[in-house]
Scaffold this active site. Sequence first.
Site, PDB file in Angstrom:
ATOM      1  NE  ARG A 183       9.861 -77.043  64.520  1.00  0.00           N
ATOM      2  CZ  ARG A 183       9.310 -76.894  65.948  1.00  0.00           C
ATOM      3  NH1 ARG A 183       8.250 -76.308  65.638  1.00  0.00           N
ATOM      4  NH2 ARG A 183      10.200 -76.444  66.553  1.00  0.00           N
ATOM      5  CG  HIS A 222       8.834 -72.215  65.176  1.00  0.00           C
ATOM      6  ND1 HIS A 222       8.754 -73.254  63.859  1.00  0.00           N
ATOM      7  CD2 HIS A 222      10.045 -72.178  65.844  1.00  0.00           C
ATOM      8  CE1 HIS A 222      10.475 -73.144  63.712  1.00  0.00           C
ATOM      9  NE2 HIS A 222      11.006 -72.845  64.651  1.00  0.00           N
ATOM     10  CG  HIS A 246      13.273 -71.257  67.828  1.00  0.00           C
ATOM     11  ND1 HIS A 246      13.289 -72.664  68.873  1.00  0.00           N
ATOM     12  CD2 HIS A 246      13.616 -70.941  67.071  1.00  0.00           C
ATOM     13  CE1 HIS A 246      12.880 -72.974  67.813  1.00  0.00           C
ATOM     14  NE2 HIS A 246      13.442 -71.792  66.284  1.00  0.00           N
ATOM     15  CD  GLU A 286      15.653 -71.647  62.886  1.00  0.00           C
ATOM     16  OE1 GLU A 286      15.057 -72.526  64.515  1.00  0.00           O
ATOM     17  OE2 GLU A 286      15.528 -72.065  62.041  1.00  0.00           O
ATOM     18  CG  HIS A 301      11.518 -68.787  62.050  1.00  0.00           C
ATOM     19  ND1 HIS A 301      11.992 -68.542  63.683  1.00  0.00           N
ATOM     20  CD2 HIS A 301      11.694 -70.648  62.360  1.00  0.00           C
ATOM     21  CE1 HIS A 301      11.939 -69.333  63.990  1.00  0.00           C
ATOM     22  NE2 HIS A 301      12.634 -70.670  63.222  1.00  0.00           N
ATOM     23  CD  GLU A 338      13.475 -78.108  67.496  1.00  0.00           C
ATOM     24  OE1 GLU A 338      12.567 -78.510  66.131  1.00  0.00           O
ATOM     25  OE2 GLU A 338      13.952 -76.705  67.579  1.00  0.00           O
ATOM     26  CG  HIS A 383      42.526 -75.155  63.992  1.00  0.00           C
ATOM     27  ND1 HIS A 383      42.169 -76.074  63.101  1.00  0.00           N
ATOM     28  CD2 HIS A 383      41.342 -73.949  63.835  1.00  0.00           C
ATOM     29  CE1 HIS A 383      41.578 -76.052  63.127  1.00  0.00           C
ATOM     30  NE2 HIS A 383      40.364 -75.154  63.743  1.00  0.00           N
ATOM     31  CG  HIS A 429      38.889 -71.318  66.284  1.00  0.00           C
ATOM     32  ND1 HIS A 429      38.631 -70.514  65.083  1.00  0.00           N
ATOM     33  CD2 HIS A 429      38.300 -72.503  66.203  1.00  0.00           C
ATOM     34  CE1 HIS A 429      38.721 -71.863  64.033  1.00  0.00           C
ATOM     35  NE2 HIS A 429      38.562 -73.283  64.570  1.00  0.00           N
ATOM     36  CD  GLU A 449      36.391 -75.662  65.095  1.00  0.00           C
ATOM     37  OE1 GLU A 449      35.964 -77.039  64.112  1.00  0.00           O
ATOM     38  OE2 GLU A 449      37.425 -75.686  65.160  1.00  0.00           O
ATOM     39  CG  HIS A 482      40.742 -78.697  67.566  1.00  0.00           C
ATOM     40  ND1 HIS A 482      40.712 -77.514  67.864  1.00  0.00           N
ATOM     41  CD2 HIS A 482      40.065 -78.294  66.259  1.00  0.00           C
ATOM     42  CE1 HIS A 482      39.611 -76.453  67.075  1.00  0.00           C
ATOM     43  NE2 HIS A 482      39.343 -77.009  66.158  1.00  0.00           N
TER      44      HIS A 482
END
Length: 456
Positions: free
Chosen positions: A154, A157, A159, A163, A202, A224, A338, A340, A345, A384
């Site tokens: 890859r 590059h 971002h 990531e 990276h 991407e 539960h 969050h 999530e 959920h």
Amino acid sequence: MPTDNTPLAKRETDGPDPLRGPSDLLGFSPTNVLIDEDTTAIDFELAPGQTEDANLGLFLDFENIDNPQPIRGTRGGTDPGPRNTELDKMNSDKLAPPGTDHGQTINAQWPMGLSHTKAGIDSAGWSRQENTKVMPDATLMAGVDMRLEPGAYRELHWHVAAEWALVLNGSVRVQAVDEDGRTFVDDLTKGDVWFFPAGIPHSLQGLDGGTEFLLIFDDGSFSEDNTFLATEVFAHNPKAVLSKNFDVPTSALDDIPEGELFIFPGTPAPKDIELQNVTGSAGVLSGSQSYSYHFSEQEPLELPGGSVKIIDPITFPIASNFSAALVTVKPGAMREVHWHPSSDEWTFFLAGKARATLFTPPKEATTFDYMPGDVAYFPRSNSHYIENVGQEDLVFLEMLQANHFSDMALSQWLALTPAQIVTDTLNLSNETVSKFSKEKQIIVQGTNSTESPTAA
């Protein structure tokens, strides 16, 4: 067919239009013909549990049902078609939802199998992504599933988004340089994790056997296609400027690529990683600031219904806002009900067959069915569960944007609330309330059955 601007009423006097019917078909006419068709003459069978009370909400397994129908208890009816029967078989809770479903929540499901594949050069690999283009409400995180064949890169590059990655298969070499010029290189295998902050350049290379990994970004709109690539930086700066920047003649730049390489074949990485441990005056990145964590070597917490292990900034400090749980649920068991409080999530299913009900106040509830490669998304504080409805272990990754992994468990909340308040509110017996767990169960053990539970 007329092509001029003559009004339609005038054109009709010129003779019938072969593309359109006559105007006397408009509205009622005693000559109208009805097709004598019995739409109830459908051959079908019901799945085990399908005639049970709709509010019981048993899982309906349509996998071996030839012509599943949108029927649950006394609700619904037959569907003569047209329809996508194979899709209905995979999504029984969409076709015949539990009676407890109500209204319309966000779409909390996206199969990566429906995402467009971006192919690399010379069969070097591919990627698929999920973002707000396909899940508009999944605003906090986006995901990419990427494959690199042995030796494939890859390309270099960076971002705008941060990531976080989990290696799904094989092994990969990761390399990066931070703002202070410290370098980092490591070899990771299935189950390991890496993290690169926004803007950190990276590269990734598949080792022997190749690799596949899951990337999660802290921006739901990430794509991407908006990545900063080394090839594009070179292609879109004047060669005279590059020549001055690197102190090389412009002729040295004659063969640079005209555009992105994205994923491409390369020289296999040397076995000895030290041969690629390039350093400058700032040295190497190590210790608490390391960009990788060998999550595969962490022992999971074994529970009656499965296991779980957590990685968050407490043990992986560089990923300061990424917290994750890798959960295994045995057949018939479930990740307890539960929510969050601190984050949405983002969940990715690695193995098995699952369903989950998303509840959004005041009364919207939708039950979704999930398979390997699917993404789920549950907004912050929306309750959920995730139930294993298959015959094999269910494995999934729960991802939060939070400085530590946390949740609220329905059972623990009620167990730690004075019993009188709970019984008065829910009209439950003291005996029932006494069975609620004062500790988080995380995974609730159960049996995988479509049979109605006994009164006991």
